[in-house]
Scaffold this motif. Structure first.
Motif, PDB file in Angstrom:
ATOM      1  N   ALA A 390       0.818  -1.212   0.000  1.00  0.00           N
ATOM      2  CA  ALA A 390       0.000   0.000   0.000  1.00  0.00           C
ATOM      3  C   ALA A 390       0.852   1.263   0.000  1.00  0.00           C
ATOM      4  N   THR A 391       2.086   1.160   0.474  1.00  0.00           N
ATOM      5  CA  THR A 391       2.973   2.333   0.486  1.00  0.00           C
ATOM      6  C   THR A 391       3.331   2.766  -0.922  1.00  0.00           C
ATOM      7  N   TYR A 392       3.535   1.820  -1.807  1.00  0.00           N
ATOM      8  CA  TYR A 392       3.999   2.129  -3.159  1.00  0.00           C
ATOM      9  C   TYR A 392       2.891   2.019  -4.204  1.00  0.00           C
ATOM     10  N   PHE A 393       1.845   1.232  -3.925  1.00  0.00           N
ATOM     11  CA  PHE A 393       0.758   1.060  -4.888  1.00  0.00           C
ATOM     12  C   PHE A 393      -0.584   1.393  -4.251  1.00  0.00           C
ATOM     13  N   GLY A 394      -0.592   2.407  -3.418  1.00  0.00           N
ATOM     14  CA  GLY A 394      -1.800   2.736  -2.669  1.00  0.00           C
ATOM     15  C   GLY A 394      -2.994   3.053  -3.540  1.00  0.00           C
ATOM     16  N   ARG A 395      -2.811   3.894  -4.552  1.00  0.00           N
ATOM     17  CA  ARG A 395      -3.935   4.300  -5.400  1.00  0.00           C
ATOM     18  C   ARG A 395      -4.454   3.143  -6.243  1.00  0.00           C
ATOM     19  N   SER A 396      -3.543   2.433  -6.904  1.00  0.00           N
ATOM     20  CA  SER A 396      -3.985   1.359  -7.792  1.00  0.00           C
ATOM     21  C   SER A 396      -4.555   0.183  -7.012  1.00  0.00           C
ATOM     22  N   LEU A 397      -4.001  -0.106  -5.836  1.00  0.00           N
ATOM     23  CA  LEU A 397      -4.532  -1.216  -5.051  1.00  0.00           C
ATOM     24  C   LEU A 397      -5.923  -0.903  -4.500  1.00  0.00           C
ATOM     25  N   ALA A 398      -6.177   0.365  -4.212  1.00  0.00           N
ATOM     26  CA  ALA A 398      -7.527   0.745  -3.773  1.00  0.00           C
ATOM     27  C   ALA A 398      -8.532   0.501  -4.895  1.00  0.00           C
ATOM     28  N   ARG A 399      -8.157   0.897  -6.116  1.00  0.00           N
ATOM     29  CA  ARG A 399      -9.046   0.669  -7.264  1.00  0.00           C
ATOM     30  C   ARG A 399      -9.142  -0.825  -7.573  1.00  0.00           C
ATOM     31  N   PHE A 400      -8.015  -1.516  -7.431  1.00  0.00           N
ATOM     32  CA  PHE A 400      -8.006  -2.962  -7.641  1.00  0.00           C
ATOM     33  C   PHE A 400      -8.967  -3.636  -6.675  1.00  0.00           C
ATOM     34  N   GLY A 401      -8.947  -3.198  -5.411  1.00  0.00           N
ATOM     35  CA  GLY A 401      -9.854  -3.771  -4.425  1.00  0.00           C
ATOM     36  C   GLY A 401     -11.312  -3.557  -4.794  1.00  0.00           C
ATOM     37  N   GLU A 402     -11.638  -2.360  -5.305  1.00  0.00           N
ATOM     38  CA  GLU A 402     -13.007  -2.097  -5.740  1.00  0.00           C
ATOM     39  C   GLU A 402     -13.400  -3.031  -6.880  1.00  0.00           C
ATOM     40  N   ALA A 403     -12.501  -3.145  -7.865  1.00  0.00           N
ATOM     41  CA  ALA A 403     -12.797  -4.000  -9.018  1.00  0.00           C
ATOM     42  C   ALA A 403     -12.899  -5.459  -8.598  1.00  0.00           C
ATOM     43  N   ARG A 404     -12.017  -5.894  -7.712  1.00  0.00           N
ATOM     44  CA  ARG A 404     -12.044  -7.277  -7.229  1.00  0.00           C
ATOM     45  C   ARG A 404     -13.352  -7.571  -6.510  1.00  0.00           C
ATOM     46  N   ASN A 405     -13.793  -6.656  -5.653  1.00  0.00           N
ATOM     47  CA  ASN A 405     -15.033  -6.862  -4.905  1.00  0.00           C
ATOM     48  C   ASN A 405     -16.245  -6.877  -5.830  1.00  0.00           C
ATOM     49  N   MET A 406     -16.209  -6.029  -6.862  1.00  0.00           N
ATOM     50  CA  MET A 406     -17.301  -6.030  -7.835  1.00  0.00           C
ATOM     51  C   MET A 406     -17.388  -7.376  -8.544  1.00  0.00           C
ATOM     52  N   LEU A 407     -16.235  -7.900  -8.980  1.00  0.00           N
ATOM     53  CA  LEU A 407     -16.238  -9.185  -9.680  1.00  0.00           C
ATOM     54  C   LEU A 407     -16.675 -10.304  -8.746  1.00  0.00           C
ATOM     55  N   ALA A 408     -16.225 -10.267  -7.494  1.00  0.00           N
ATOM     56  CA  ALA A 408     -16.641 -11.300  -6.542  1.00  0.00           C
ATOM     57  C   ALA A 408     -18.159 -11.292  -6.377  1.00  0.00           C
ATOM     58  N   GLY A 409     -18.749 -10.099  -6.307  1.00  0.00           N
ATOM     59  CA  GLY A 409     -20.203 -10.004  -6.217  1.00  0.00           C
ATOM     60  C   GLY A 409     -20.887 -10.551  -7.456  1.00  0.00           C
ATOM     61  N   ILE A 410     -20.313 -10.265  -8.621  1.00  0.00           N
ATOM     62  CA  ILE A 410     -20.874 -10.774  -9.877  1.00  0.00           C
ATOM     63  C   ILE A 410     -20.818 -12.301  -9.902  1.00  0.00           C
ATOM     64  N   LEU A 411     -19.706 -12.870  -9.450  1.00  0.00           N
ATOM     65  CA  LEU A 411     -19.571 -14.331  -9.462  1.00  0.00           C
ATOM     66  C   LEU A 411     -20.550 -14.983  -8.492  1.00  0.00           C
ATOM     67  N   ARG A 412     -20.739 -14.366  -7.333  1.00  0.00           N
ATOM     68  CA  ARG A 412     -21.707 -14.928  -6.378  1.00  0.00           C
ATOM     69  C   ARG A 412     -23.130 -14.817  -6.934  1.00  0.00           C
ATOM     70  N   ASN A 413     -23.427 -13.711  -7.590  1.00  0.00           N
ATOM     71  CA  ASN A 413     -24.728 -13.535  -8.222  1.00  0.00           C
ATOM     72  C   ASN A 413     -24.955 -14.611  -9.282  1.00  0.00           C
ATOM     73  N   THR A 414     -23.911 -14.900 -10.063  1.00  0.00           N
ATOM     74  CA  THR A 414     -24.017 -15.921 -11.096  1.00  0.00           C
ATOM     75  C   THR A 414     -24.234 -17.294 -10.472  1.00  0.00           C
ATOM     76  N   ALA A 415     -23.530 -17.573  -9.369  1.00  0.00           N
ATOM     77  CA  ALA A 415     -23.704 -18.853  -8.681  1.00  0.00           C
ATOM     78  C   ALA A 415     -25.148 -19.027  -8.215  1.00  0.00           C
ATOM     79  N   GLU A 416     -25.737 -17.957  -7.687  1.00  0.00           N
ATOM     80  CA  GLU A 416     -27.128 -18.030  -7.229  1.00  0.00           C
ATOM     81  C   GLU A 416     -28.082 -18.267  -8.394  1.00  0.00           C
ATOM     82  N   SER A 417     -27.822 -17.594  -9.524  1.00  0.00           N
ATOM     83  CA  SER A 417     -28.677 -17.776 -10.697  1.00  0.00           C
ATOM     84  C   SER A 417     -28.584 -19.203 -11.225  1.00  0.00           C
ATOM     85  N   LEU A 418     -27.380 -19.761 -11.230  1.00  0.00           N
ATOM     86  CA  LEU A 418     -27.206 -21.144 -11.666  1.00  0.00           C
ATOM     87  C   LEU A 418     -27.959 -22.105 -10.745  1.00  0.00           C
ATOM     88  N   SER A 419     -27.876 -21.863  -9.442  1.00  0.00           N
ATOM     89  CA  SER A 419     -28.576 -22.721  -8.484  1.00  0.00           C
ATOM     90  C   SER A 419     -30.091 -22.619  -8.663  1.00  0.00           C
TER      91      SER A 419
END
Length: 465
Positions: A390-419
């Protein structure tokens, strides 16, 4: 072929300490020699004092400075040099917390690289591969029921057009999303390894300078040019080109465009200059600054590209990434009538096979795909570097975390739809009207089915149908 993981990786924290100790030893030796020439020395407490072993200048008129006054400039020079050495050590040691292995692990979890070690037994482990496996091994056979005319009619057409086709598009875009996150992680990996290599070269060059050397590999007047553009290009080279599909996410294209736009820019060059230890150490500080600035530039670049895609409908906000809970999964009645092709011969066993296959699709295949998506989302949750990232990649890792969490939510949503879709298929098959003999055979067949495990093995496990 590029190797993503070194068999015996060397860490900066292991290689740098002896180099820092040598820099400090040589700088101290230089200063002791400098003091001796000026008839001073360091006492046992590290204080600059007149050297009693050397004759002092005779008293002149006007009176000479007192020994304490004469030593004052030397003491100041020693203070400055000591502080610079301490600060140099601190600045370089701050990089110890950047471990390239953190990013190697992240890339392995995300997947999508061209050169990957074969998975043991073929079982998927990465987010990218689990999505591919969910489609190819679990959902595609369900599509085959319709394409091979085992399941026909309006219900089959509705299920195929409103669920299976959107799932195919969604899964491809989800893979592209995971690949884009992997490119970010690999870019950081390349940055860390480049920075570590460069810092080691800086230390070697500083040592050579303090020894009065110049020229030759690792001891040249100029430290090797630092090119962050080639570093990002190296990260991209590990990934295959993404197939062009309508609405596919654009991050990797944005990164490639950034690299192309920077190709003609000269690399950063920061020579270590000077012949005296204070100048050499000060110059080394300036070269270390170029490393910090390079990491800051990469951080800002990746953050900017992620920002563009987080809200973009052709990026991570693409509506096609989500497989919404379909209306057809609300219950069997919205699936209309389950129609199975029959021959004219009564009680043809193909009817039982077809109905049982629809049941299997809902009881085994779609839950199996859902399990892969759930596991992929769980793996995605753990994609976060530790240490001083976070000291050297603070800005990009914050955005990465947002994108990662969005994708995780999408994957869980897809799992529920499949079920949900699987439950609807089970209900449809269960309510299909069969003769008593057909029903008995149907019960026998579906009774042999084994539901998928929480983390399914490489081959779907179910009984014969």
């Amino acid at each position: 072929m590029r190797i993503l993981i070194d068999l015996v990786p060397k860490r900066l924290v292991d290689e740098m300490p002896p180099k820092l100790a040598e820099i400090e030893r040589l700088a101290l030796q230089w200063f002791k020699d400098y003091l001796q020439v000026n008839k001073f020395m360091l006492d046992d407490q590290g204080n600059v004092v007149p050297d009693p072993r050397q004759p002092q200048d005779p008293v002149v008129v006007p009176p000479a400075l007192s020994p304490d006054e004469a030593a004052r400039p030397m003491r100041e020079e020693w203070r400055i040099l000591s502080d610079n050495l301490m600060t140099l050590r601190s600045r370089i040691e701050a990089f110890y917390g950047l471990d390239p292995l953190d990013y190697t692990v992240m890339v392995g979890k995300l997947g999508g690289t061209e050169h990957q070690v074969a998975r043991a037994g073929g079982a998927p482990t990465s987010v990218y591969d689990r999505i591919e496996y969910a489609f190819g091994e679990w959902v595609l056979p369900v599509d085959g029921l319709i394409n091979e005319q085992q399941w026909t009619g309006k219900a089959a057409t509705s299920f195929q057009t409103r669920f299976l086709k959107p799932f195919h598009l969604a899964s491809r875009q989800q893979q592209a999303y995971a690949l884009s996150l992997a490119v970010v992680a690999q870019s950081c990996h390349e940055a860390v390894t480049t920075a570590h290599r460069y810092l080691l070269t800086i230390a070697d060059t500083c040592i050579a300078r303090l020894n009065g050397e110049s020229g030759g590999p690792g001891q040249a007047d100029d430290v090797e040019a630092l090119s962050w553009t080639s570093m990002i290009s190296g990260a991209l080279s590990l990934f295959p080109p993404l197939s062009a599909i309508m609405g596919t996410i654009s991050f990797t294209t944005s990164v490639a465009g950034y690299v192309r736009g920077k190709q003609d820019e000269p690399p950063n060059e920061a020579p270590i200059e000077g012949t005296a230890a204070p100048q050499i150490i000060e110059s080394t500080h300036q070269v270390v600054t170029t490393v910090e600035q390079g990491l800051a530039e990469l951080d800002a670049t990746l953050a900017g590209l992620l920002d563009q895609d987080l809200d973009s409908r052709t990026g991570f906000a693409s509506p096609d990434l989500r497989l919404e809970r379909p209306a057809l999964a609300d219950g069997p009645h919205t699936m209309e009538t389950l129609t199975i092709d029959r021959y004219d011969v009564p009680m043809n066993p193909d009817v039982v096979v077809a109905v049982a296959d629809v049941y299997r699709a809902g009881y085994v295949n779609l839950p199996g795909a859902a399990g892969q998506y759930t596991a992929a989302a769980a793996a995605l949750d753990t994609c976060a570097p530790g240490g001083s990232a976070a000291t050297y990649f603070g800005r990009s890792l914050a955005r990465f975390g947002e994108a990662r969490n969005m994708l995780a939510g999408i994957l869980r949503n897809t799992a529920e739809s499949l079920s949900d879709a699987g439950a609807a298929l089970v209900a449809c098959a269960t309510e299909y009207q069969l003769t008593d003999a057909e029903q008995a055979e149907y019960i026998r067949r579906v009774g042999e089915l084994v539901p998928p495990e929480a983390d399914p093995p490489s081959t779907p496990r179910h009984g014969p149908v």
